[in-house]
Scaffold this motif. Sequence first.
Motif, mmCIF file in Angstrom:
data_model
loop_
_atom_site.group_PDB
_atom_site.id
_atom_site.type_symbol
_atom_site.label_atom_id
_atom_site.label_comp_id
_atom_site.label_asym_id
_atom_site.label_seq_id
_atom_site.Cartn_x
_atom_site.Cartn_y
_atom_site.Cartn_z
ATOM 1 N N GLY A 4 0.806 -1.201 0.000
ATOM 2 C CA GLY A 4 0.000 0.000 0.000
ATOM 3 C C GLY A 4 0.847 1.262 0.000
ATOM 4 N N ARG A 5 2.149 1.119 0.078
ATOM 5 C CA ARG A 5 3.051 2.280 0.076
ATOM 6 C C ARG A 5 3.138 2.918 -1.302
ATOM 7 N N THR A 6 2.772 2.177 -2.338
ATOM 8 C CA THR A 6 2.871 2.673 -3.709
ATOM 9 C C THR A 6 1.517 3.216 -4.146
ATOM 10 N N LYS A 7 1.520 4.443 -4.696
ATOM 11 C CA LYS A 7 0.269 5.075 -5.122
ATOM 12 C C LYS A 7 0.464 5.759 -6.472
ATOM 13 N N ILE A 8 -0.638 5.854 -7.209
ATOM 14 C CA ILE A 8 -0.661 6.582 -8.478
ATOM 15 C C ILE A 8 -1.573 7.785 -8.294
ATOM 16 N N ASP A 9 -1.059 8.962 -8.650
ATOM 17 C CA ASP A 9 -1.830 10.206 -8.589
ATOM 18 C C ASP A 9 -1.911 10.769 -10.005
ATOM 19 N N ARG A 16 -0.985 14.445 -16.309
ATOM 20 C CA ARG A 16 0.218 13.829 -15.772
ATOM 21 C C ARG A 16 -0.137 12.782 -14.730
ATOM 22 N N LEU A 17 0.619 11.685 -14.747
ATOM 23 C CA LEU A 17 0.514 10.606 -13.763
ATOM 24 C C LEU A 17 1.804 10.602 -12.961
ATOM 25 N N ILE A 18 1.660 10.630 -11.639
ATOM 26 C CA ILE A 18 2.838 10.573 -10.771
ATOM 27 C C ILE A 18 2.734 9.320 -9.905
ATOM 28 N N LEU A 19 3.783 8.511 -9.923
ATOM 29 C CA LEU A 19 3.876 7.314 -9.092
ATOM 30 C C LEU A 19 4.692 7.677 -7.859
ATOM 31 N N THR A 20 4.123 7.410 -6.679
ATOM 32 C CA THR A 20 4.847 7.675 -5.435
ATOM 33 C C THR A 20 5.024 6.383 -4.646
ATOM 34 N N ARG A 21 6.078 6.350 -3.863
ATOM 35 C CA ARG A 21 6.309 5.251 -2.930
ATOM 36 C C ARG A 21 6.722 5.881 -1.603
ATOM 37 N N ASP A 22 5.992 5.560 -0.551
ATOM 38 C CA ASP A 22 6.238 6.164 0.764
ATOM 39 C C ASP A 22 6.235 7.690 0.689
ATOM 40 N N GLY A 23 5.349 8.240 -0.158
ATOM 41 C CA GLY A 23 5.215 9.685 -0.261
ATOM 42 C C GLY A 23 6.253 10.371 -1.135
ATOM 43 N N GLU A 24 7.213 9.611 -1.640
ATOM 44 C CA GLU A 24 8.259 10.180 -2.504
ATOM 45 C C GLU A 24 7.911 9.925 -3.967
ATOM 46 N N ASN A 25 8.091 10.947 -4.812
ATOM 47 C CA ASN A 25 7.858 10.758 -6.245
ATOM 48 C C ASN A 25 8.902 9.809 -6.818
ATOM 49 N N VAL A 26 8.432 8.753 -7.475
ATOM 50 C CA VAL A 26 9.309 7.754 -8.084
ATOM 51 C C VAL A 26 9.402 7.980 -9.592
ATOM 52 N N ARG A 27 8.250 8.226 -10.239
ATOM 53 C CA ARG A 27 8.186 8.443 -11.681
ATOM 54 C C ARG A 27 7.079 9.448 -11.973
ATOM 55 N N LEU A 142 6.019 -1.586 -11.959
ATOM 56 C CA LEU A 142 6.233 -0.918 -10.668
ATOM 57 C C LEU A 142 5.009 -0.973 -9.751
ATOM 58 N N VAL A 143 3.891 -1.518 -10.251
ATOM 59 C CA VAL A 143 2.652 -1.549 -9.470
ATOM 60 C C VAL A 143 2.115 -2.974 -9.385
ATOM 61 N N ASP A 144 1.120 -3.160 -8.507
ATOM 62 C CA ASP A 144 0.443 -4.452 -8.430
ATOM 63 C C ASP A 144 -1.055 -4.233 -8.288
ATOM 64 N N GLU A 145 -1.775 -5.311 -8.034
ATOM 65 C CA GLU A 145 -3.234 -5.236 -7.994
ATOM 66 C C GLU A 145 -3.775 -4.684 -6.684
ATOM 67 N N THR A 146 -2.909 -4.148 -5.828
ATOM 68 C CA THR A 146 -3.398 -3.451 -4.631
ATOM 69 C C THR A 146 -3.082 -1.963 -4.699
ATOM 70 N N THR A 147 -2.387 -1.541 -5.749
ATOM 71 C CA THR A 147 -1.963 -0.151 -5.847
ATOM 72 C C THR A 147 -3.165 0.787 -5.904
ATOM 73 N N GLN A 148 -3.126 1.806 -5.050
ATOM 74 C CA GLN A 148 -4.184 2.809 -5.028
ATOM 75 C C GLN A 148 -3.943 3.829 -6.120
ATOM 76 N N VAL A 149 -5.053 4.308 -6.704
ATOM 77 C CA VAL A 149 -5.008 5.303 -7.769
ATOM 78 C C VAL A 149 -5.974 6.424 -7.397
ATOM 79 N N VAL A 150 -5.530 7.661 -7.554
ATOM 80 C CA VAL A 150 -6.404 8.820 -7.392
ATOM 81 C C VAL A 150 -6.417 9.573 -8.707
ATOM 82 N N ILE A 151 -7.613 9.857 -9.212
ATOM 83 C CA ILE A 151 -7.748 10.708 -10.397
ATOM 84 C C ILE A 151 -8.459 11.975 -9.943
ATOM 85 N N ARG A 152 -7.794 13.111 -10.172
ATOM 86 C CA ARG A 152 -8.357 14.394 -9.756
ATOM 87 C C ARG A 152 -8.320 15.376 -10.903
ATOM 88 N N GLU A 153 -9.141 16.434 -10.766
ATOM 89 C CA GLU A 153 -9.138 17.466 -11.813
ATOM 90 C C GLU A 153 -7.771 18.115 -11.815
#
Length: 153
Positions: A4-9, A16-27, A142-153
């Motif tokens: 759950g440490r990995t998230k897509i924003d 733009r899509l930003i991948l974070t891990r532990d709150g740090e931008n990864v990609r 870099l992600v799996d089937e538990t990765t959280q995704v947020v889509i915002r305006e």
Amino acid sequence: MQSGRTKIDISLKDQRLILTRDGENVRSYPISSSRFGIGTEEGSNKTPLGNFRIAERIGHGAAPGTIFKSRVPLGPSDPLPETEDFVTTRILWLDGLDEENVNTRGRFIYIHGTKHEDKIGTADSHGCIRMRNADVIELFDLVDETTQVVIRE
């Protein structure tokens, strides 16, 4: 696999899509969201907002540019889908977690590759989040089937 440490924003305003891990931008990747705007209506071809998770990862090992129809990779002799909006290379199928977007999986909203890489960075899709093929391959790994995704305006 990730936790759950990995998230897509995903920012639709910034395309733009930003991948974070532990709150740090990864990609960070440019994307293309819907040319029809924002929404959750069935058949609207709009990109939904809110909280999601990756429900399924499809296409592991497929060659870049592989075209999928109904989430199945096409072979060389298979007819092409009757759309210009080909789903290519990899599919990250989204599942809506909010009351407003719970129909997302049934609307077949994905993060996927595209043959329209020249349109990345502009709202041009039919509801999905399109990415460059090389970028979606990298993200897929870099992600799996538990990765959280947020889509915002």
